[in-house]
Each structure stands twice: as structure tokens, then as C-alpha cells.
Design a protein around this motif. Sequence first.
Motif, short mmCIF file in Angstrom:
data_model
loop_
_atom_site.label_atom_id
_atom_site.label_comp_id
_atom_site.label_asym_id
_atom_site.label_seq_id
_atom_site.Cartn_x
_atom_site.Cartn_y
_atom_site.Cartn_z
N MET A 81 2.77 -42.27 -25.76
CA MET A 81 3.25 -41.17 -26.54
C MET A 81 2.84 -39.83 -25.92
N ALA A 82 1.67 -39.80 -25.33
CA ALA A 82 1.19 -38.58 -24.68
C ALA A 82 2.06 -38.23 -23.48
N LEU A 83 2.62 -39.25 -22.81
CA LEU A 83 3.49 -39.02 -21.66
C LEU A 83 4.78 -38.33 -22.08
N ARG A 84 5.36 -38.74 -23.22
CA ARG A 84 6.60 -38.12 -23.71
C ARG A 84 6.37 -36.65 -24.07
N SER A 85 5.30 -36.35 -24.75
CA SER A 85 5.05 -34.95 -25.13
C SER A 85 4.76 -34.10 -23.90
N LEU A 86 4.14 -34.68 -22.89
CA LEU A 86 3.89 -33.96 -21.65
C LEU A 86 5.21 -33.63 -20.94
N LYS A 87 6.14 -34.60 -20.90
CA LYS A 87 7.46 -34.37 -20.29
C LYS A 87 8.24 -33.31 -21.08
N LYS A 88 8.17 -33.40 -22.39
CA LYS A 88 8.86 -32.44 -23.25
C LYS A 88 8.28 -31.04 -23.04
N GLN A 89 6.97 -30.94 -22.97
CA GLN A 89 6.31 -29.66 -22.75
C GLN A 89 6.69 -29.08 -21.38
N ARG A 90 6.74 -29.93 -20.35
CA ARG A 90 7.14 -29.50 -19.01
C ARG A 90 8.58 -28.99 -19.02
N ARG A 91 9.48 -29.68 -19.69
CA ARG A 91 10.89 -29.30 -19.78
C ARG A 91 11.01 -27.93 -20.46
N ILE A 92 10.28 -27.72 -21.52
CA ILE A 92 10.31 -26.43 -22.21
C ILE A 92 9.79 -25.32 -21.31
N GLN A 93 8.75 -25.60 -20.56
CA GLN A 93 8.19 -24.61 -19.63
C GLN A 93 9.20 -24.25 -18.54
N VAL A 94 9.90 -25.24 -18.01
CA VAL A 94 10.91 -25.00 -16.96
C VAL A 94 12.06 -24.17 -17.51
N VAL A 95 12.54 -24.50 -18.70
CA VAL A 95 13.64 -23.75 -19.32
C VAL A 95 13.20 -22.32 -19.61
N ALA A 96 12.00 -22.13 -20.13
CA ALA A 96 11.49 -20.78 -20.41
C ALA A 96 11.34 -19.97 -19.12
N LEU A 97 10.82 -20.59 -18.08
CA LEU A 97 10.66 -19.91 -16.79
C LEU A 97 12.02 -19.52 -16.20
N ALA A 98 13.01 -20.40 -16.32
CA ALA A 98 14.36 -20.09 -15.83
C ALA A 98 14.96 -18.92 -16.61
N ALA A 99 14.76 -18.89 -17.92
CA ALA A 99 15.28 -17.78 -18.74
C ALA A 99 14.63 -16.46 -18.34
N VAL A 100 13.32 -16.47 -18.14
CA VAL A 100 12.61 -15.26 -17.72
C VAL A 100 13.11 -14.81 -16.34
N ALA A 101 13.28 -15.73 -15.42
CA ALA A 101 13.78 -15.40 -14.08
C ALA A 101 15.18 -14.80 -14.15
N LEU A 102 16.03 -15.32 -15.02
CA LEU A 102 17.38 -14.78 -15.18
C LEU A 102 17.34 -13.35 -15.72
N VAL A 103 16.52 -13.10 -16.71
CA VAL A 103 16.40 -11.76 -17.28
C VAL A 103 15.86 -10.78 -16.24
N VAL A 104 14.84 -11.18 -15.50
CA VAL A 104 14.25 -10.31 -14.49
C VAL A 104 15.26 -10.02 -13.37
N SER A 105 15.97 -11.02 -12.90
CA SER A 105 16.94 -10.80 -11.82
C SER A 105 18.09 -9.91 -12.30
N THR A 106 18.55 -10.08 -13.52
CA THR A 106 19.61 -9.22 -14.06
C THR A 106 19.13 -7.77 -14.15
N ALA A 107 17.90 -7.58 -14.61
CA ALA A 107 17.34 -6.23 -14.70
C ALA A 107 17.20 -5.59 -13.32
N LEU A 108 16.76 -6.35 -12.33
CA LEU A 108 16.62 -5.82 -10.97
C LEU A 108 17.97 -5.45 -10.37
#
Length: 152
Positions: free
Chosen positions: A1-28
Motif C-alpha cells: 500500500m505504501a508503494l501505491r501512495s508513493l507512486k501517486k505522490q510522485r505523479r502529483i509532483q510531476v504534474v505540479a512541476l510541469a504546470a509550474v514550468a508551463l506558467v514560467v515559460s509562458t511568462a518568459l
Amino acid sequence: MALRSLKKQRRIQVVALAAVALVVSTALIGYAMRDGINFFRSPSQVMEAPPAPTETFRIGGLVEEGSLVRGQGQEIWFRVTDGGASVPVVFGGVLPDLFGENEGMVGTGRYVEGVFQASEILAKHDETYMPKEVIDALKEQGVYREDGTPES
């Protein structure tokens, strides 16, 4: 069960990082292009709603008949018109060869204290060419004929 939550947490981190990168690149990209985007205005639009003196824009129309005055040095004064309004223009550079009265032109610059201070002037590159923006502005004022010449 700990493995699933770790994968889910990693996926959320990747999506959040991609969203931040998109906002920063658009602003630049927007920041880099802020000086490269010059909106076109006709003389009537400039007179109706004068832009701020700090705003760089393009103006186009016909060089008004009898308005071209060459000052001392390289300063040139003339009026650009679309048939509905005229705007005084001052330019301190070398004019294109085909620049003349009653001919189409597009200028880039700023409107300061009632005078368009041009940093660049473009004229048609042959006897039959006129920029689309100028044609549209002249048609809007009813002073453009389909044969490509301004009405006198």
C-alpha cells in the motif's frame, strides 16, 4: 500500500512541476516579446483614443498632399491621413526611395504631445503595392478605390 501512495505522490509532483514550468515559460515568452509586438492604428484611431506616450505602435495611411516639409538637418515633417483624420509625423532618418506625398506608408514610433515621433518609416516597395493595414484603414474611411489608388 505504501508503494501505491508513493507512486501517486510522485505523479502529483510531476504534474505540479510541469504546470509550474508551463506558467514560467509562458511568462518568459511574454516578457521577451513585450517590445516586439507593435499594434497597428489608423490616424482616425489615434485621434479618437490617443495612446500613451510610452507605447510603441505602428501607424499607416497616405502622406497628406502638401504636408511634406524637410527641416534643417535630417528632420522631416509630414502628416499621415486615412481620409478621416490626419496625424503629424516627425522622422529623423533617411526616407525610403518611393516615399512621397499621396503615397502609402507605415511608421513605427510613439505619439508624444500630439506628434507621432517615428523611429522607422516604411513605404511601398513598388508603384502598385500598399500594406494591407493601410488599405483596410483607407477602405474604412471610404477613400480607397479598388484599382489601388487613393481617391483625390
